[in-house]
Scaffold this motif. Structure first.
Motif, short mmCIF file in Angstrom:
data_model
loop_
_atom_site.label_atom_id
_atom_site.label_comp_id
_atom_site.label_asym_id
_atom_site.label_seq_id
_atom_site.Cartn_x
_atom_site.Cartn_y
_atom_site.Cartn_z
N VAL A 142 74.06 35.81 84.42
CA VAL A 142 73.68 37.03 85.15
C VAL A 142 72.19 37.28 84.94
O VAL A 142 71.75 37.51 83.81
N LEU A 200 79.15 34.11 90.88
CA LEU A 200 77.97 33.82 90.07
C LEU A 200 78.08 32.43 89.46
O LEU A 200 79.18 31.86 89.37
N GLY A 234 79.88 38.51 80.74
CA GLY A 234 78.64 37.80 80.42
C GLY A 234 78.84 36.49 79.70
O GLY A 234 77.94 35.64 79.67
N ILE A 240 75.62 44.77 89.31
CA ILE A 240 77.02 44.75 88.84
C ILE A 240 77.31 45.97 87.97
O ILE A 240 78.34 46.61 88.11
N SER A 248 70.96 40.93 89.20
CA SER A 248 72.42 40.94 89.31
C SER A 248 73.02 41.88 88.27
O SER A 248 73.99 42.59 88.55
N PHE A 249 72.43 41.87 87.08
CA PHE A 249 72.91 42.74 86.00
C PHE A 249 72.94 44.19 86.46
O PHE A 249 73.94 44.90 86.33
#
Length: 207
Positions: free
Chosen positions: A81, A101, A76, A89, A85-86
């Motif tokens: 993010v 990203l 991070g 992933i 997307s968080f």
């Protein structure tokens, strides 16, 4: 000639891991096993290491470099993010996925994609790579060791030592390695795009 380090894959010897990290900090280039074949690794600030990776793999400046991260918190710091997307992933890491990203200011400019200002990131599963990253204290610049004209990453340390003896500084041997590279997913746009199908299940990112 490259040094050949034999490290236990599940219980990496701290002394050998420390030697490897010292070499990385000394701007050396390593070939090391991951959960998806061998990769080339260098410290983030190693300009020459980046150029050597491009030469060995015969890649141009448009190549998407990857930052090998220890955990999600570290990842991070280096990429932006969003919530979608968080979740994506988080659900499939650690594991054999590389995500593209938007890079943060923490990423050296020369490691970003020139136009998109993106970078690849991944969190590996293997104890050896986790031990290296913990000792290093920052992500490692990495690229899958797929040689020109080949489609799969190398899996045998002794073969790499033989072929790249004068192009890398250290080859790490750590037991059996799978030949399947990571699945690469571009999350930099609104719709995820699977760029390469590999060891990670791509179906969760396909519509």
């Amino acid at each position: 000639m490259a040094r050949y380090l034999d490290i236990h894959p599940d219980n990496p010897q701290p002394r050998l891991v420390a030697q490897l990290v010292e070499a990385l900090r000394d701007d050396q280039l390593i070939a090391y096993p991951t959960d998806s074949g061998y990769a080339l690794g260098a410290q983030l600030g190693n300009r020459d290491g980046r150029d050597r990776i491009l030469r060995i793999r015969d890649l141009d400046e448009k190549h998407h470099f990857t930052l090998m991260c220890r955990d999600f918190a570290q990842l991070g710091h280096f990429v932006h993010v969003d919530n979608a997307s968080f979740r994506s992933i988080k659900a499939c890491t650690p594991g054999p996925y590389t995500f593209i990203l938007p890079a943060t200011r923490e990423v050296p400019r020369r490691l970003m994609h020139a136009k998109k200002k993106t970078v690849g990131v991944r969190i590996p599963e293997t104890p050896l790579v986790q031990a290296i990253l913990e000792e290093l204290g920052e992500p490692m610049l990495t690229s899958t060791l797929i040689l020109p004209g080949e489609t799969e990453p190398r899996t045998m340390g002794w073969e790499i030592k033989e072929e790249l003896d004068h192009q890398v500084d250290i080859v790490v041997e750590a037991g059996e390695v799978t030949a399947t590279p990571t699945t690469v997913v571009d999350l930099s746009e609104k719709v995820p795009e699977v760029m390469r199908v590999g060891a990670g299940d791509p179906s969760r990112f396909e519509e």
